[in-house]
Motif scaffolding. Structure first.
Motif, PDB file in Angstrom:
ATOM      1  N   UNK A   1       0.846  -1.199   0.000  1.00 58.60           N
ATOM      2  CA  UNK A   1       0.000   0.000   0.000  1.00 58.60           C
ATOM      3  C   UNK A   1       0.879   1.247   0.000  1.00 58.60           C
ATOM      4  N   UNK A   2       0.742   2.141  -0.991  1.00 60.44           N
ATOM      5  CA  UNK A   2       1.538   3.369  -1.000  1.00 60.44           C
ATOM      6  C   UNK A   2       1.225   4.248   0.209  1.00 60.44           C
ATOM      7  N   UNK A   3       2.201   5.056   0.586  1.00 59.40           N
ATOM      8  CA  UNK A   3       2.064   5.942   1.748  1.00 59.40           C
ATOM      9  C   UNK A   3       2.472   7.347   1.368  1.00 59.40           C
ATOM     10  N   UNK A   4       1.672   8.334   1.792  1.00 56.41           N
ATOM     11  CA  UNK A   4       1.946   9.749   1.537  1.00 56.41           C
ATOM     12  C   UNK A   4       2.063  10.483   2.866  1.00 56.41           C
ATOM     13  N   UNK A  31      -2.209   5.067   2.148  1.00 55.03           N
ATOM     14  CA  UNK A  31      -1.981   5.443   3.553  1.00 55.03           C
ATOM     15  C   UNK A  31      -1.546   6.904   3.587  1.00 55.03           C
ATOM     16  N   UNK A  32      -2.159   7.706   4.467  1.00 53.92           N
ATOM     17  CA  UNK A  32      -1.847   9.133   4.533  1.00 53.92           C
ATOM     18  C   UNK A  32      -1.522   9.542   5.961  1.00 53.92           C
ATOM     19  N   UNK A  74       9.027   3.786   4.380  1.00 52.32           N
ATOM     20  CA  UNK A  74       7.673   3.432   3.926  1.00 52.32           C
ATOM     21  C   UNK A  74       7.013   4.557   3.126  1.00 52.32           C
ATOM     22  N   UNK A  75       7.546   5.769   3.199  1.00 49.36           N
ATOM     23  CA  UNK A  75       6.906   6.921   2.564  1.00 49.36           C
ATOM     24  C   UNK A  75       7.231   6.932   1.078  1.00 49.36           C
ATOM     25  N   UNK A  76       6.191   6.932   0.249  1.00 49.19           N
ATOM     26  CA  UNK A  76       6.355   6.934  -1.203  1.00 49.19           C
ATOM     27  C   UNK A  76       6.263   8.329  -1.797  1.00 49.19           C
ATOM     28  N   UNK A  77       5.717   9.283  -1.041  1.00 49.27           N
ATOM     29  CA  UNK A  77       5.606  10.650  -1.555  1.00 49.27           C
ATOM     30  C   UNK A  77       5.372  11.614  -0.411  1.00 49.27           C
ATOM     31  N   UNK A  78       5.900  12.824  -0.577  1.00 46.53           N
ATOM     32  CA  UNK A  78       5.584  13.951   0.290  1.00 46.53           C
ATOM     33  C   UNK A  78       4.691  14.885  -0.507  1.00 46.53           C
ATOM     34  N   UNK A  79       3.544  15.236   0.057  1.00 44.64           N
ATOM     35  CA  UNK A  79       2.611  16.171  -0.559  1.00 44.64           C
ATOM     36  C   UNK A  79       2.582  17.427   0.298  1.00 44.64           C
ATOM     37  N   UNK A  80       2.869  18.582  -0.301  1.00 46.30           N
ATOM     38  CA  UNK A  80       2.850  19.817   0.474  1.00 46.30           C
ATOM     39  C   UNK A  80       1.800  20.774  -0.065  1.00 46.30           C
ATOM     40  N   UNK A 101      16.300  10.349   1.294  1.00 45.75           N
ATOM     41  CA  UNK A 101      17.466   9.592   1.748  1.00 45.75           C
ATOM     42  C   UNK A 101      17.063   8.193   2.197  1.00 45.75           C
ATOM     43  N   UNK A 102      15.874   8.092   2.802  1.00 48.79           N
ATOM     44  CA  UNK A 102      15.379   6.787   3.265  1.00 48.79           C
ATOM     45  C   UNK A 102      14.759   5.976   2.143  1.00 48.79           C
ATOM     46  N   UNK A 103      14.161   6.673   1.167  1.00 54.20           N
ATOM     47  CA  UNK A 103      13.530   6.009   0.020  1.00 54.20           C
ATOM     48  C   UNK A 103      13.819   6.850  -1.225  1.00 54.20           C
ATOM     49  N   UNK A 104      14.873   6.562  -1.961  1.00 50.92           N
ATOM     50  CA  UNK A 104      15.253   7.374  -3.122  1.00 50.92           C
ATOM     51  C   UNK A 104      14.176   7.482  -4.192  1.00 50.92           C
ATOM     52  N   UNK A 105      13.194   6.597  -4.193  1.00 50.50           N
ATOM     53  CA  UNK A 105      12.133   6.647  -5.198  1.00 50.50           C
ATOM     54  C   UNK A 105      10.965   7.533  -4.776  1.00 50.50           C
ATOM     55  N   UNK A 106      11.012   8.076  -3.558  1.00 49.15           N
ATOM     56  CA  UNK A 106       9.907   8.890  -3.058  1.00 49.15           C
ATOM     57  C   UNK A 106       9.747  10.166  -3.882  1.00 49.15           C
TER      58      UNK A 106
END
Length: 280
Positions: A1-4, A31-32, A74-80, A101-106
């Protein structure tokens, strides 16, 4: 499950900021996690509100607490979204760098909340410049409205074609994907436009006679959520526009001033309007 991880405003009443973004992401199966940049009673469009901006160092401390749990991979994206104060900007970029740094694909999806065509700028000093001079270069996805697109690029946008040119120019400044959330066009139509690696695409929907706060917040969340689900860019654009039409139509039909996200929640996942994307 992706996480934002969603870094935006919070209101007790209504649906803007995290109160507009988290639920649509969850309905899409994302997941948000929310970090709030302000804590207001309601959005400022009501003309009065209570509450305050969350200090930048408090936001940083809350993020450090999350990071200490070892969950950043676990974070796949940051939304601001709405920041509240310019001092939050560097904290936001530090959050993005730590997540990457924790997830280069984020991904970093930046909604550059600055203002709108009917209000002009409504943010405090330094925020607009932060988005233009610092956030753009780090963003993977940016989701301006027409007013914000004009500010960030210096291009005048009066037509869909001009919006396509400006969006392509914005991509040249760093973001891989530009989603222009709303453009009025002739014939009582509204358009949503996207510039990405495979060109510029647009979709049109009927224009509804109502202005509602939080539409940009929901749009950014839906578009990001659909990309994280693996949907093609053009499909994500079309489905996002169709969902927004359904939400706004339901809100208008119910006679509400706040987005009727719960009443219209099926429109978030399976919009009833069929929208066909076209390449410009």
């Amino acid at each position: 499950m992706p996480t934002v991880l969603s870094v935006q405003s919070r209101v007790a009443y209504g649906h803007v900021g995290n109160a507009a973004s988290v639920f649509p992401l969850q309905r899409l199966g994302i997941e948000a996690w929310a970090l709030d940049t302000v804590a207001f009673s309601n959005h400022t469009g009501h003309g009065q509100w209570r509450g305050s901006v969350v200090p930048a160092m408090q936001i940083a401390e809350l993020f450090e607490g999350v990071a200490a749990l070892g969950v950043l991979p676990q974070i796949d994206a940051v939304l601001s979204g709405y920041l509240g104060d310019a001092t939050t900007g560097p904290v936001l970029l530090d959050i993005v760098e730590q997540v990457r740094a924790a997830n280069p694909r984020a991904l970093f999806c930046c909604d550059p909340v600055i203002g709108d065509v009917d209000t002009g700028s409504y943010v405090t000093a330094g925020i607009a410049e932060f988005f233009r001079d610092r956030a753009l270069a780090l963003a993977d996805i940016i989701t301006p409205n027409r007013f914000e697109l004009e500010y960030l690029t210096g291009h005048s946008v009066a037509t869909l074609a001009e919006a396509g040119v400006a969006a392509a120019a914005l991509r040249a400044l760093g973001p891989k994907i530009v989603l222009v959330t709303s453009i009025e066009i002739e014939g009582d139509r509204m358009a949503m436009l996207m510039a990405g690696p495979d060109g510029v695409w647009a979709v049109e929907t009927p224009r509804l006679p109502v202005v509602l706060n939080g539409c940009g917040d929901v749009t950014a969340a839906l578009f990001l959520g659909r990309l994280l689900r693996g949907e093609r860019l053009a499909d994500a654009l079309a489905l996002t526009a169709a969902s927004m039409y359904g939400i706004i139509e339901t809100t208008m039909r119910l006679g509400r001033y706040e987005l009727a996200l719960v009443a219209a929640q099926e429109e978030l996942v399976a919009p009833s309007l069929r929208v066909i994307p076209r390449r410009l």
